[in-house]
Structure formats: structure tokens, C-alpha cells
Design an enzyme around this catalytic site. Structure first.
Site, PDB file in Angstrom:
ATOM      1  N   VAL A  33       0.797  -1.233   0.000  1.00  0.00           N
ATOM      2  CA  VAL A  33       0.000   0.000   0.000  1.00  0.00           C
ATOM      3  C   VAL A  33       0.830   1.284   0.000  1.00  0.00           C
ATOM      4  O   VAL A  33       0.280   2.374  -0.097  1.00  0.00           O
ATOM      5  CB  VAL A  33      -0.976   0.025   1.198  1.00  0.00           C
ATOM      6  CG1 VAL A  33      -1.941  -1.130   1.117  1.00  0.00           C
ATOM      7  CG2 VAL A  33      -0.221  -0.013   2.518  1.00  0.00           C
ATOM      8  N   LYS A  45     -11.849  -5.023  27.493  1.00  0.00           N
ATOM      9  CA  LYS A  45     -12.722  -4.997  28.674  1.00  0.00           C
ATOM     10  C   LYS A  45     -11.911  -4.880  29.952  1.00  0.00           C
ATOM     11  O   LYS A  45     -12.336  -4.255  30.920  1.00  0.00           O
ATOM     12  CB  LYS A  45     -13.596  -6.254  28.715  1.00  0.00           C
ATOM     13  CG  LYS A  45     -14.675  -6.299  27.647  1.00  0.00           C
ATOM     14  CD  LYS A  45     -15.526  -7.551  27.798  1.00  0.00           C
ATOM     15  CE  LYS A  45     -16.622  -7.594  26.735  1.00  0.00           C
ATOM     16  NZ  LYS A  45     -17.450  -8.818  26.851  1.00  0.00           N
ATOM     17  N   GLU A 129     -14.398 -10.661   5.289  1.00  0.00           N
ATOM     18  CA  GLU A 129     -13.910 -11.959   4.813  1.00  0.00           C
ATOM     19  C   GLU A 129     -13.779 -12.982   5.927  1.00  0.00           C
ATOM     20  O   GLU A 129     -14.145 -14.151   5.771  1.00  0.00           O
ATOM     21  CB  GLU A 129     -12.551 -11.781   4.124  1.00  0.00           C
ATOM     22  CG  GLU A 129     -11.916 -13.064   3.624  1.00  0.00           C
ATOM     23  CD  GLU A 129     -12.718 -13.704   2.515  1.00  0.00           C
ATOM     24  OE1 GLU A 129     -13.317 -14.765   2.778  1.00  0.00           O
ATOM     25  OE2 GLU A 129     -12.738 -13.157   1.404  1.00  0.00           O
ATOM     26  N   VAL A 132     -16.637 -15.851   7.746  1.00  0.00           N
ATOM     27  CA  VAL A 132     -17.220 -17.113   7.281  1.00  0.00           C
ATOM     28  C   VAL A 132     -16.315 -18.314   7.509  1.00  0.00           C
ATOM     29  O   VAL A 132     -16.724 -19.309   8.095  1.00  0.00           O
ATOM     30  CB  VAL A 132     -17.623 -17.026   5.794  1.00  0.00           C
ATOM     31  CG1 VAL A 132     -18.006 -18.401   5.245  1.00  0.00           C
ATOM     32  CG2 VAL A 132     -18.789 -16.065   5.636  1.00  0.00           C
ATOM     33  N   GLY A 187      -9.596 -27.305  23.359  1.00  0.00           N
ATOM     34  CA  GLY A 187      -9.905 -25.927  22.998  1.00  0.00           C
ATOM     35  C   GLY A 187     -10.617 -25.775  21.674  1.00  0.00           C
ATOM     36  O   GLY A 187     -10.828 -24.652  21.199  1.00  0.00           O
ATOM     37  N   GLU A 190     -16.264 -24.868  22.833  1.00  0.00           N
ATOM     38  CA  GLU A 190     -16.505 -24.016  23.992  1.00  0.00           C
ATOM     39  C   GLU A 190     -17.086 -24.843  25.138  1.00  0.00           C
ATOM     40  O   GLU A 190     -17.591 -25.955  24.944  1.00  0.00           O
ATOM     41  CB  GLU A 190     -17.485 -22.900  23.629  1.00  0.00           C
ATOM     42  CG  GLU A 190     -17.047 -22.026  22.468  1.00  0.00           C
ATOM     43  CD  GLU A 190     -15.892 -21.104  22.829  1.00  0.00           C
ATOM     44  OE1 GLU A 190     -15.658 -20.897  24.035  1.00  0.00           O
ATOM     45  OE2 GLU A 190     -15.224 -20.605  21.903  1.00  0.00           O
ATOM     46  N   LYS A 205     -23.008 -18.546   8.951  1.00  0.00           N
ATOM     47  CA  LYS A 205     -22.055 -18.458   7.848  1.00  0.00           C
ATOM     48  C   LYS A 205     -22.728 -18.744   6.512  1.00  0.00           C
ATOM     49  O   LYS A 205     -22.426 -18.098   5.493  1.00  0.00           O
ATOM     50  CB  LYS A 205     -20.898 -19.425   8.092  1.00  0.00           C
ATOM     51  CG  LYS A 205     -20.066 -19.061   9.319  1.00  0.00           C
ATOM     52  CD  LYS A 205     -19.071 -20.147   9.673  1.00  0.00           C
ATOM     53  CE  LYS A 205     -18.251 -19.771  10.913  1.00  0.00           C
ATOM     54  NZ  LYS A 205     -17.323 -20.846  11.315  1.00  0.00           N
TER      55      LYS A 205
END
Length: 432
Positions: A33, A45, A129, A132, A187, A190, A205
Site C-alpha cells: 500500500v 474490557k 472476509e 465465514v 480448545g 466451547e 455463515k
């Protein structure tokens, strides 16, 4: 451009990956770029939380206004998750004429058309992008690489958790509950796996894919969803015997002006390319009228693969900035939404039935199928350990969904039928 300034919403798994890529790939970004890229502010948080990446404490804030209202920030990257509150943050950012890159499938499945309309109104890019299939460039493939073609069907394994579970169940003959526990320990799943195992994640999705691929606003409620939690080792064993493997498949198909979109456990012919997609990997199989059949394959989640897709979208934003064409890429849907009815959806089906082992039962069952002009491709009948009971396993030829649903109702009402143990869609043909 002297430089691009980024505001990052979220510093979890994906956010940490974004920081690493922007820091470690600065030479590549500069080459792409023509100017440096830097993160100016990061919303979190908990400022004291230990993270997998080192960040200057002066960049950290718990005030979203310091990010989305900062006049010096050009691009907002959203990887914090959430829907309603996050939507408001992004709407504010767009109205402040900041470009947005998000990995938020939940948000885009529900509010994508609204956010894209606002982005276009204010001359901003909104790219998504990573929402999904993680690191797989499927949306860019549809929007750019296949933009001249007419997409007729998309089949996808778009949830790594369920694909990991079904792979382990099939390869090791394990029960669903045991593999789910292993997936949680590793992992891949969940602590509350509902969104994954009940197909909700994949449905979001598929709604995004269908909207883009068919140029038609497909809502989440338009996607018929069934999860994998009721799949048994016996289902997988019979599938193998018939030449199929089990996958949670998202299917989006267009015939003429009408479409169907669903997510459901599907017995897939082992010769199909999607059948070889194992463990946590994702893949999307795309059928185009001109190109024929193509497949996009790769890691569907994870810090660095997903962050790669996010930062690639940032590069796309920056290239548009150099050309002065931001906000021009969003294309409004070309077609009015028209969904297929149940009598317009055709598929083959697998069914396991437990029945009383007595004379005439099989004839009664076949007559019900015959009444709806549904024939069998494969049939298997075996005695059960329970005395006086038998199991019938069939794979039908293609049938209308409405007819198949009526068959299920009549079978349940048939006195010799003890229970319908399972029923699944079947894709592909197995050579004899």
C-alpha cells in the site's frame, strides 16, 4: 498517504493475531500500500488481563469512544464479538467515515445488509472476509474471482468444531459425548458448545455466503438447521458400510429464481472432495454455470489464519483509499428473495427404523414409500439383540422433502414400527 491509523476493537485470540501480523509483516504491508500501518488504539474490557501479545499500555482503553470517535483513526477492525452493542459501535464508526473490517459472523448474518447500506451511504468500506471461514478467502473468491459467473450451489464444511467431532467419531468409533469432551479439553469446543454442535454457527455463515453468492438477502431465519448431537456410532457405521461419511454440511442451492439454504448432518459419498476434509479444517465447494466445480479449503479458525483474512481486508481498504474508490464495492442484491417450498427441494435420504420382526412389516413399510413414488437405492435388514425386533436401514433415491416428511409421519403411526432411530440427507452417489 503518510500512514494508515487503525483502531482495534478487541484483543482476544484474533485481535492478538492482528497485532502480530501488523507488527511482523510491516514490510509486506508497506510494499502493498506504499505507507506504514499502525495501531493507534485498542479497546479491551480488562486492561490488566494477560495476553499472548505485548502491547504498549498507552494504546489500551476501555472507552469505545476513544477508538470510534478518534478523528485520526482511518480503519476500525472489530474482533470483539457480540451483536447489538457492537452494531452500534460500527454504525457510529461508519457515520464518522471510518472504514470497517470485521470478523463477526453473528453480526453480519443478522445486520449485514443494514451495515453495508450505511457504509455505502457514507462512502466507507465494510469488509468481512474472516466472518465465514477463517483464513479461507471464500467471500473474496465469490465477489471477485467468480463475479462473472452464476453460482448455482454451495456446499460447505464451515464449522471446525463439528468436523473435528465427526472425524474422531468416525475414525475411532467413539461416542459423541466422549469426543465432545476431548474437543473441549483441546480448545476446539466451547464450554457451552450449543452454537457449534446444534448448527447455529454454520447457519450464520451459510446466510452470509448465500446472500453474497446468490445476490439475494438471505436471513438467518431462512436457513433450516439441524445439529449433530443425536448422531450415534451406529449411524456412522452404517454410513461407512454404504460408502458414505458423515459431515455437518451447509447447503445453498439455486434452481431458477428460487433457493434453499440449510445446515444439517449429511451422509456424503466418500468420492466427494468434501469427504476428505478432516479434523478442524473447513472447505466450501462451489458450483458455477461457467466455471464448473471449485473448492476452497483451509483452516477455518484460529488466531493467525483468521487474523490473516482480517489484515488482508485492511489491505483492500487501503488500496481503495489510494484509488479514491472507498464505499463503491458494496453491491445491492440483484434478486428478490424467493425460497423453495418443501415440494421443490429434492434429495436422497438415509433412514434407520426399529420394527417388530414379523411377517408383512417390510411390505407395509415399502407400500408407504411407494404411495409417494419414493424408491430405494440401498436396503439392509438385520435382527436386533432384543427378541422379536429388527432394524431396517434404507437409502432412498431422490425424493421431494414434502413427500419424505409425510413418509416419516406415516411410519411413526404404523403399529409395527417401534421407533425411527435416525434420518439424514444424503449427497452424492456411491459406485456399486
Amino acid at each position: 498517504m503518510n500512514g494508515i491509523s487503525i483502531g482495534l476493537l478487541g484483543l482476544g485470540t484474533v485481535g492478538s493475531g492482528v497485532v502480530k501480523i501488523i507488527k511482523n509483516h510491516q514490510d509486506k504491508l508497506m510494499h502493498q500500500v506504499g505507507c506504514p500501518v499502525s495501531i493507534k488504539k485498542i479497546l479491551v474490557k480488562d486492561v490488566h488481563k494477560q495476553r499472548g501479545v505485548e502491547v504498549d499500555s498507552s494504546l489500551i482503553t476501555t472507552d469505545p469512544g476513544e477508538v470510534i470517535n478518534d478523528a485520526d483513526i482511518d480503519v476500525i477492525i472489530e474482533v470483539m464479538g457480540g451483536v447489538e452493542e457492537t452494531k452500534e459501535y460500527l454504525l457510529t464508526a461508519l457515520k464518522n467515515r471510518k472504514h470497517v473490517v470485521t470478523a463477526n459472523k453473528d453480526l453480519m448474518a443478522v445486520y449485514g445488509p443494514e451495515l453495508l447500506a450505511v457504509a455505502s451511504q457514507y462512502g466507507c468500506d465494510l469488509f468481512y472476509e474472516a466472518s465465514v471461514a477463517g483464513g479461507i478467502p471464500i467471500l473474496r473468491g465469490l465477489a471477485d474471482g467468480l463475479s462473472s459467473d452464476r453460482i448455482t450451489k454451495m456446499m460447505g464444511i464451515v464449522n471446525g468444531t463439528t468436523n473435528f467431532i465427526l472425524t474422531k467419531m468416525s475414525q475411532q468409533g467413539l461416542a459423541y459425548e466422549d469426543v465432545l469432551k476431548e474437543a473441549q479439553e483441546l480448545g476446539y469446543a466451547e464450554s457451552d458448545p450449543t452454537a457449534d454442535v446444534e448448527g447455529l454457527d454454520a447457519a450464520r455463515k451459510m446466510a452470509i455466503l448465500s446472500t453474497l453468492g446468490f445476490s439475494m438477502n438471505i436471513d438467518l431465519d431462512d436457513v433450516k438447521v439441524k445439529g449433530i448431537s443425536s448422531i450415534t456410532e451406529e449411524d456412522l457405521a452404517y454410513g461407512k458400510q454404504f460408502g458414505y461419511c458423515m459431515k455437518l454440511i451447509g447447503i445453498a442451492e439455486r434452481d431458477g429464481e428460487k433457493v434453499e439454504v440449510s445446515v444439517q448432518p449429511t451422509l456424503l459419498a466418500k468420492s466427494h472432495p468434501l469427504a476428505s476434509v478432516q479434523d478442524e479444517y473447513n472447505a466450501v465447494y462451489v458450483y458455477g454455470e461457467a466455471v464448473g466445480e471449485t473448492m476452497f479449503y483451509g483452516p477455518g479458525a484460529g488466531s493467525m489464519p483468521t487474523a490473516t483474512a482480517v489484515v488482508s481486508d485492511v489491505v483492500g481498504v487501503m488500496k481503495n483509499m489510494r484509488l479514491g474508490v472507498n464505499g463503491k464495492s458494496a453491491v445491492t442484491p440483484q434478486y428478490e428473495k424467493k425460497l423453495k417450498s418443501a415440494d421443490e427441494i429434492f434429495s436422497k435420504y438415509f433412514m434407520r427404523i426399529h420394527v417388530k420382526d414379523q411377517v408383512g412389516v417390510f411390505a407395509n413399510i415399502t407400500s408407504i414409500f411407494s404411495d409417494y413414488h419414493v424408491s430405494f437405492e440401498k436396503i439392509l435388514q438385520l435382527p436386533l439383540e432384543e427378541e422379536g425386533m429388527a432394524e431396517i436401514v434404507v437409502v432412498t433415491h431422490k425424493a421431494a422433502l414434502s413427500d419424505y416428511e409425510n413418509i416419516l409421519v406415516q411410519l411413526r403411526d404404523l403399529e409395527p414400527v417401534h421407533t425411527i432411530k435416525s434420518s439424514y440427507r444424503v449427497e452424492g452417489s456411491v459406485k456399486a
